[in-house]
Design an enzyme around this catalytic site. Structure first.
Site, PDB file in Angstrom:
ATOM      1  N   GLU A  81       0.804  -1.221   0.000  1.00  0.00           N
ATOM      2  CA  GLU A  81       0.000   0.000   0.000  1.00  0.00           C
ATOM      3  C   GLU A  81       0.839   1.273   0.000  1.00  0.00           C
ATOM      4  O   GLU A  81       0.420   2.296  -0.550  1.00  0.00           O
ATOM      5  CB  GLU A  81      -0.917   0.014   1.234  1.00  0.00           C
ATOM      6  CG  GLU A  81      -2.067  -0.969   1.162  1.00  0.00           C
ATOM      7  CD  GLU A  81      -3.149  -0.519   0.197  1.00  0.00           C
ATOM      8  OE1 GLU A  81      -3.086   0.616  -0.302  1.00  0.00           O
ATOM      9  OE2 GLU A  81      -4.061  -1.311  -0.079  1.00  0.00           O
ATOM     10  N   SER A 341     -28.770 -32.237  50.334  1.00  0.00           N
ATOM     11  CA  SER A 341     -27.871 -32.713  51.390  1.00  0.00           C
ATOM     12  C   SER A 341     -26.484 -32.090  51.337  1.00  0.00           C
ATOM     13  O   SER A 341     -25.602 -32.502  52.105  1.00  0.00           O
ATOM     14  CB  SER A 341     -27.728 -34.238  51.289  1.00  0.00           C
ATOM     15  OG  SER A 341     -28.955 -34.880  51.559  1.00  0.00           O
TER      16      SER A 341
END
Length: 672
Positions: A81, A341
Site C-alpha cells: 500500500e 444434602s
C-alpha cells in the site's frame, strides 16, 4: 480522472516550493476525532478473547495495537500500500507523480497515489476520494496527522478503522470473523487477503464472493513476490490455500458471566478476567454433552475455581446461550435453589469445630421426632448406631438433623454467611429443615462454602477479577482441624458407578421432589460445583445428585488438570483416635448421662437471652476441675462452680462445661 491526478501532482510540487504557506495551511488544520466507539471485550487470564460486544451501530471494532498483529502482515501491508510509509510526511509525491504518469499514458488509473496516512485521513472523516475537495482535505489531514502522531500511531489507526466488509472494521475483528484466530497468528495467505480486502471490502468479501477474494489475494501475493517480500515457495503454498466462503462468529465464551461483568461495570471497554479460555471451552462442551439427547428439559450449570487464590477459572450458566424452552439465557449459577444434602459437611464441620462430635463419635440413626419434625432417610431405612464418618459418607438425614438441633439452625446459617454465601430462608425463621435443604442457595454460594472447606476452613474471596473484592473479610468458617476432618471423610465417600475420582473430596445432594441434583468436590487446590435440573424448578423424576451431577463433576476435574492436588496432611492438633479412646463426651453423641453427679449448667439456662460484655457461668454437680467452652473454644478452667468470662460475641453461642470425669453439659444462649 487522469487530469485531476496530474494536476494534483503539479499542485503538490508547487506547494512544496511555497513551504511557508503549506506549513501555515497544515498547522491550521482541525483534525477529526481520533477516538471512536470500540467493542467491549472480555479476555481470559492469558489475554485470549473470551467474548466481545458490537458497538451501538452494530459494528465490530475490536481494538488492536501494532504489536498485536503478525509482523509479516505489517510488512506486506506497507510494501503493497505504501512502501515509503516510514519516510514521507503524509503525502508521497513520487507515488502521486507515478500514478499520474500511468494514468496519462494508459488512459486510466492503474495505481493509486494515496499513502496509508491519507487512507487514515479518509477513514477518520468517512470521506470520498472522487472529488477535488475530498482529495485535498485528505492531503491536508494526512500532513497534519504526521505532525501530531508517530508512524506506529498512524498505522494503529489504520489497523483499527479499515473496512473489511459488512459490519467488520479493523484487522482484529476481520481476523476473527474470517479465520477464527487473532491477527498475530496469520498465515501468508490470510495476511494477503486482509491486505486486499479494504480496497473493495464489499465486492471481495470471502463469505460472499470467494472467487473475487481469491483473485484479489493472489494479486497481492504476486506483487509481493516480485518485490521480494515473499519467496517463491511461500507464494506458491499460499495460492494453494483455498479461500473459504465462511464467516465465523466472534468468540462468545462464558456469555452469562460476561453479561454480569459488563452490567456491573458498563463504563469499561476491556475486562481482564481470571477465567481460563481452554478450560471454559472444555466445560461448555461438557455441559452440552451432558444434556444432549435428553427429553426431560434438564439444564446444567458449572463453576470451577482455585480455592487458594479465589479465582473463578470457568463459569457455565447453561448448556446453550439461546432463547429456547430450555432457559438458555438464564444464568443458572445464580439461580436460588434448595441445596438438598450438600450442607451436611458444614453441619458436621461446625460440630467438630465446637467439640460436640468427632468423626469416630457414635451417633444414632433411628426414627426420631424432633419436637414435631420427623425426618426420614432418603431410602426410608435406618442403620442404628454408626460413626459420624459413616453417617456423612452415606448422607443420612437423621444424624445430620440431630447435630443441627444441638448446634442450632441459626449457627448453620451463620456458617454459610461466614463463607460468603447469601442463604434465603423461607419465612425468615430457620428451622431444623435447613439441615436437609430447607434454605435457598445458588451454585456460586455452594462453591464458596466448599472452597472454604478446601481452604483449611477459611472463607475464600471467590471472584472473576484479579483484584481483591472490596470489603471482603476472610472469616473462619470452621477451624483447621475440622476442615481437614471433613475433607478426609469426603475423600472416601462412595463414587458413582464406573467413576474413580481418587483424591477428590465430594458431596452430592438431591432436593425435595427431585428438583435439583448437585455435586460439589474439591482437592488440595481446586473446587468444582455442578447443578442439574429444570430452569423452571419443576421435578425431574428419578434425578439424583449422585447419578446425574456427580459424573459430570468428576469429568470436569479431568478436564481441569491431569493430576489431582492432594489434600494436606492432618494438622498437629487433630485428634486421631478410635471411638473407644476418645474422651467420654465424644464417644457417643446424645447419650443419656448415667452418673448421678453429672454436671449441669445452672446459669445461664438453655435458650436464655443475655446482655452485657461480662458473662457469669455457674455449674452444679460434677467433679472439679471444670473446663468451660464457648462455641467449642476453651475460655476458662476452674475448681470453682462459678466463673466470669468475656461474652463470646453478639448472636447465638453454645456454652459447654466438662468436668474431671469427661462428663459434659451444654446450653444455647443469645447475646445482645
Amino acid at each position: 480522472m487522469t487530469r485531476w491526478v496530474f494536476t494534483l501532482a503539479l499542485a503538490l510540487w508547487a506547494g512544496a516550493v511555497a513551504r511557508d504557506g503549506v506549513d501555515r495551511w497544515v498547522d491550521a488544520t482541525v483534525l477529526p476525532p481520533l477516538q471512536v466507539a470500540i467493542s467491549t471485550e472480555l479476555r481470559d487470564r492469558d489475554g485470549h478473547l473470551l467474548r466481545a460486544y458490537t458497538v451501538a451501530d452494530g459494528r465490530w471494532r475490536l481494538p488492536v495495537t501494532v504489536s498485536d498483529v503478525d509482523p509479516t502482515y505489517l510488512r506486506m501491508l506497507i510494501r503493497y500500500e505504501d512502501k515509503r510509509f516510514g519516510y514521507h510526511n503524509g503525502v508521497d509525491l513520487r507515488a502521486m507523480i507515478r500514478a499520474a504518469g500511468q494514468a496519462v499514458w494508459h488512459g486510466e488509473v492503474l495505481s493509486g497515489g494515496s499513502t496509508l496516512t491519507m487512507q487514515v485521513a479518509r477513514l477518520l472523516e468517512d470521506g470520498s476520494t472522487g472529488r477535488w475537495s475530498g482529495k485535498l482535505r485528505q492531503i491536508r489531514v494526512a500532513l497534519a496527522l504526521e505532525r501530531h502522531l508517530s508512524k506506529d500511531e498512524i498505522l494503529a489507526l489504520y489497523l483499527n478503522r479499515a473496512p473489511f466488509g459488512g459490519n467488520i472494521e479493523g484487522v482484529r475483528a476481520a481476523s476473527y470473523a474470517y479465520f477464527d484466530r487473532p491477527p498475530r497468528r496469520l498465515t501468508p495467505a490470510q495476511a494477503a487477503l486482509l491486505v486486499a480486502l479494504p480496497q473493495s471490502p464489499e465486492t471481495r468479501r470471502p463469505d460472499r464472493a470467494p472467487e473475487a477474494a481469491t483473485a484479489a489475494r493472489d494479486k497481492v501475493l504476486r506483487r509481493l513476490q516480485i518485490n521480494g517480500v515473499l519467496d517463491d515457495a511461500t507464494v506458491t503454498a499460499a495460492m494453494r490455500d483455498p479461500v473459504r466462503p465462511t464467516r465465523h462468529l466472534l468468540p462468545a465464551f462464558a456469555p452469562h458471566l460476561a453479561d454480569r461483568v459488563t452490567t456491573a461495570q458498563p463504563e469499561r471497554h476491556q475486562h481482564d478476567l481470571t477465567l481460563s479460555l481452554p478450560l471454559q471451552g472444555a466445560l461448555e462442551r461438557l455441559a452440552r454433552d451432558a444434556v444432549t439427547g435428553r427429553s426431560d428439559g434438564v439444564q446444567i450449570a458449572m463453576i470451577a475455581a482455585d480455592h487458594q487464590t479465589g479465582h473463578i477459572l470457568a463459569s457455565v450458566g447453561s448448556a446453550a446461550y439461546s432463547a429456547d424452552a430450555g432457559g438458555g439465557f438464564i444464568d443458572l449459577t445464580q439461580a436460588v435453589r434448595s441445596p438438598g444434602s450438600t450442607l451436611k459437611p458444614l453441619i458436621y464441620g461446625l460440630g467438630f469445630d465446637r467439640g460436640l462430635i468427632h468423626p469416630e463419635t457414635m451417633i444414632s440413626d433411628r426414627p426420631t421426632d424432633f419436637d414435631g419434625y420427623a425426618p426420614q432417610n432418603f431410602d426410608g431405612l435406618y442403620r442404628g448406631e454408626l460413626r459420624v464418618r459413616t453417617a456423612l459418607q452415606h448422607s443420612l438425614n437423621i444424624p445430620a438433623v440431630a447435630v443441627t438441633q444441638e448446634l442450632g439452625p441459626h449457627h448453620l446459617l451463620a456458617g454459610l454467611r461466614r463463607a460468603g454465601a447469601e442463604p434465603h430462608v423461607p419465612g425468615g425463621a430457620p428451622g431444623l429443615a435447613v439441615a436437609l435443604g430447607g434454605v435457598g442457595l445458588t451454585l456460586e454460594d455452594l462453591v464458596r462454602l466448599y472452597a472454604a472447606i478446601g481452604n483449611e476452613g477459611a472463607a475464600v474471596d471467590l471472584r472473576w477479577h484479579d483484584e481483591a473484592t472490596p470489603g471482603f473479610v476472610p472469616h473462619t468458617v470452621m477451624n483447621l482441624s475440622a476442615a481437614w476432618q471433613i475433607a478426609d471423610i469426603l475423600l472416601d465417600a462412595p463414587r458413582p458407578p464406573n467413576v474413580q475420582g481418587t483424591g477428590i473430596a465430594f458431596k452430592t445432594g438431591t432436593s425435595y421432589g427431585h428438583r435439583d441434583a448437585w455435586a460439589v468436590g474439591f482437592d488440595g487446590r481446586h473446587v468444582v460445583g455442578v447443578w442439574m435440573g429444570r430452569p423452571d424448578g419443576t421435578p425431574v423424576p428419578g434425578a439424583f445428585g449422585g447419578d446425574l451431577a456427580a459424573p459430570v463433576m468428576f469429568a470436569a476435574f479431568a478436564r481441569l488438570k491431569p493430576q489431582i492436588d492432594p489434600i494436606s496432611p492432618p494438622p498437629h492438633e487433630t485428634l486421631l483416635l478410635p471411638t473407644a479412646q476418645l474422651p467420654r463426651h465424644l464417644q457417643q453423641f446424645g447419650a443419656a448421662e448415667v452418673a448421678t453427679n453429672a454436671p449441669r449448667i445452672a446459669f445461664p439456662p438453655n435458650g436464655a437471652v443475655l446482655e452485657g460484655g461480662l458473662l457469669t457461668l455457674k455449674v452444679r454437680d460434677g467433679r472439679a476441675p471444670y473446663v468451660w467452652l464457648a462455641n467449642g473454644q476453651p475460655v476458662a478452667r476452674t475448681h470453682r462452680t462459678q466463673v466470669d468470662i468475656d461474652a463470646p460475641g453478639i448472636g447465638f453461642s453454645s456454652l459447654t462445661v466438662i468436668d474431671a470425669d469427661g462428663q459434659s453439659a451444654r446450653a444455647q444462649v443469645t447475646l445482645r
